[in-house]
Design an enzyme around this catalytic site. Structure first.
Site, PDB file in Angstrom:
ATOM      1  CD  GLU A  86     146.939 175.944 107.407  1.00  0.00           C
ATOM      2  OE1 GLU A  86     147.407 177.011 107.799  1.00  0.00           O
ATOM      3  OE2 GLU A  86     146.548 175.068 108.203  1.00  0.00           O
TER       4      GLU A  86
ATOM      5  CG  ASP B 180     143.584 174.238 110.921  1.00  0.00           C
ATOM      6  OD1 ASP B 180     143.869 175.337 110.437  1.00  0.00           O
ATOM      7  OD2 ASP B 180     143.946 173.879 112.060  1.00  0.00           O
TER       8      ASP B 180
HETATM    9  C1  GLC Z   1     145.938 176.990 110.843  1.00  0.00           C
HETATM   10  C2  GLC Z   1     144.956 178.121 110.927  1.00  0.00           C
HETATM   11  C3  GLC Z   1     145.360 179.020 112.041  1.00  0.00           C
HETATM   12  C4  GLC Z   1     145.354 178.247 113.324  1.00  0.00           C
HETATM   13  C5  GLC Z   1     146.209 176.997 113.218  1.00  0.00           C
HETATM   14  C6  GLC Z   1     145.931 176.041 114.343  1.00  0.00           C
HETATM   15  O1  GLC Z   1     147.200 177.407 110.477  1.00  0.00           O
HETATM   16  O2  GLC Z   1     144.848 178.772 109.692  1.00  0.00           O
HETATM   17  O3  GLC Z   1     144.535 180.151 112.137  1.00  0.00           O
HETATM   18  O4  GLC Z   1     145.842 179.049 114.368  1.00  0.00           O
HETATM   19  O5  GLC Z   1     145.960 176.294 112.045  1.00  0.00           O
HETATM   20  O6  GLC Z   1     144.684 175.434 114.187  1.00  0.00           O
END
Ligand code: GLC
Ligand code: CA
Length: 539
Positions: free
Chosen positions: A255, A197
């Site tokens: 991500e 994340d």
């Molecule tokens: C990422 C997740 C999202 C979350 C954010 C903070 O972007 O996909 O859902 O709110 O991180 O952890």
């Protein structure tokens, strides 16, 4: 060359809260997920990625983790989690978890200790003095409002997301050690890898300088002193070394919202992460020229570091594909949260959106690399844009001062069967699901689609069954010339044609249509449709 599973995998994203409820409380859980493994097997996916299932006060739907080595009691127990991993493996499905290293929950022991002023505890987070009454710098939270909250003794702590998600200080060796141990904890339980994340956020620019430009929210993919700092790569080299000690292979998917593919490729160097999401694909409008250029860019960037490209059409953070495609399409790439504000103004033609989403699924699954399917995408679900304000849970809604409705509309519990709520989501027919389902989903349930050969679900099943046979080893993409509005390519002796234009186009002579997104495709491909062709034909 023998590829590893993760280089060509189709990964199904399980948003556990909304997948299936096993115990009747209206919230998805591990028991529900286990009971639906046969569905996932029949769908033909290779792996699941399970959104955070750790104990959490749910300030951000579980992305505020209070304990990285346990299971949220609402979802089940650690023993059930282990049984799930075993069941999935027995069904030939790999399991990826979600790790949240940028921040913990404010209920995490470390943050409690920091608030209590225990020696050394604040150094694990980013506490700073303010500038007079003002926060330490001008950074804004991704969800809206200042990225800083003041604590009792006057210091402020950084939270790039909700106040309940304090950012960790990755310059502190405690933090590095702890996360490597957390990886080992789950790897030892047989978990096959992690989706990381906010992988681009862990390291902040030295001195936490002002950004200079105050925007509403921090846009993920723009240059910012909190994003994509060069030092972040050292952390992933450490993580890769941990993963490399395990057999069979353990993998990472980042991500990382970064400005451009060259920056993204840096996360994929051979001693760092295995893959990274490439979000331009979902930011591209339904237009052949845009789709072709994002596909080409993503493939070139991945090839430059020897990584497989990844293809994502939706996830739990963005408007569902059907809805994105159901309104007029912008010219260029769009910000990920653009749609919510702009599109609410324009009526949605969901049937148009569904035709395009079906076509784009065939495009996605024909490309080299890995593909991600977000639960419900295979059912053709649309974004639920008219949730009542009082049921909204996404912190974006409150933090934006009630101007951005946030992401709840793509997180509505799945419809499994029956003609009224909760559509088999829960064994308890009178339960109230954590977000309400719409009254018209009876024809989108798994059961309703099961025996309809033209259903969304059966298109996905057919595509996922053909993909390993036709595409996985088919080689590189060769673009084919096509009429305006058409995207066409060959890989080996298969072709994929996608018509984003307004008129039907002739397909090459003598091809067999292996699969099409619209009924009755023969020699002509109608608008908003795609076809896979066995290409002993002219191109
Ligand atoms: C990422 C997740 C999202 C979350 C954010 C903070 O972007 O996909 O859902 O709110 O991180 O952890
Ligand atoms: Ca439940």
């Amino acid at each position: 060359m023998n590829k590893s599973w993760w280089e060509t995998a189709v990964v199904y994203q399980v948003y556990i809260r909304s997948f299936a409820d096993g115990n009747g409380d209206g919230i998805g859980d591990i028991a529900g997920l286990r009971s639906r493994l046969p569905y996932l097997s029949a769908l033909g996916i290779d792996a699941v990625w399970v959104n955070p299932w750790y104990p959490s006060p749910m300030a951000d739907a579980g992305y505020d983790v209070a304990d990285y080595r346990a299971i949220e009691p609402t979802y089940g127990t650690l023993a059930e989690a282990e049984e799930f991993v075993a069941d999935a493996h027995a069904a030939g499905i790999k399991v990826l978890l979600d790790i949240v290293p940028n921040h913990t929950s404010d209920h995490h022991d470390w943050f409690r200790a920091a608030l209590a002023g225990e020696p050394g505890a604040r150094e694990r987070y980013l506490f700073r003095p303010g500038r007079g009454e003002l926060p330490p710098n001008d950074w804004q939270s991704v969800f809206g409002g200042p990225a800083w909250t003041r604590v009792e003794d006057g210091l402020w702590y950084l939270h790039l997301f909700a106040p309940g998600q304090p950012d960790l200080n990755w310059m502190n060796p405690d933090v590095r050690d702890e996360f490597e141990k957390v990886l080992e904890f789950w790897f030892d339980k047989g978990v096959d890898g992690f989706r990381i994340d906010v992988a681009h956020g862990l390291v902040k620019a030295e001195g936490l300088p002002d950004r200079g430009v105050v925007t509403e929210g921090v846009q993920h993919n723009q240059a910012h002193p909190a994003w994509d700092q060069d030092e972040v790569h050292e952390i992933y080299r450490g993580w890769r070394a941990v993963a490399n000690r395990y057999a069979p292979e353990r993998i990472f998917i980042a991500e990382a919202w970064v400005p451009g593919n060259e920056r993204l490729a840096r996360y994929l160097r051979s001693d760092e992460l295995h893959t990274a999401f490439q979000f331009d694909f979902l930011r591209a409008p339904w237009r052949a020229s845009s789709l072709r250029s994002v596909v080409q860019d993503a493939m070139s960037a991945a090839a430059s570091v020897g990584a497989p490209p990844t293809w994502v059409l939706s996830n739990h953070d963005v408007t569902r594909t059907v809805t994105r495609y159901s309104r007029s399409q912008p010219d260029g790439l769009v910000e990920t949260d653009w749609e919510r504000a702009r599109w609410a103004e324009e009526d949605a033609d969901h049937e148009l959106g569904r035709r395009r989403a079906r076509a784009c699924a065939l495009l996605q699954l024909a490309l080299p690399g890995t593909a991600y399917i977000y639960q419900g995408e295979e059912l053709g679900l649309e974004e639920i844009e008219d949730l009542p304000d009082d049921v909204r849970q996404d912190p974006t809604w409150v933090q934006s001062g009630f101007t951005d409705v946030g992401r709840d509309g793509c997180r509505v519990p799945l419809p499994w069967s029956g003609s009224s709520v909760p559509y088999g989501f829960s064994p308890n027919a009178t339960t109230t699901t954590w977000l309400p389902q719409p009254g018209h989903w009876g024809s989108y349930t798994v059961a309703a689609q099961q025996d309809d050969p033209d259903s969304f679900l059966n298109l996905y099943r057919a595509a996922l069954a053909l993909r390993p046979i036709r595409w996985v080893d088919a080689g590189a993409v060769r673009w084919l010339a096509g009429p305006p509005g058409v995207l066409a390519f060959a890989r080996g002796d298969v072709q994929c044609w996608v018509n984003t234009g307004d008129v039907g186009v002739d397909l090459p002579d003598g091809c067999d249509v292996l699969l099409a997104s619209a009924p009755g495709v023969g020699s002509v491909l109608p608008p908003d449709a795609a076809a896979w062709l066995a290409a002993a034909c002219d191109s």
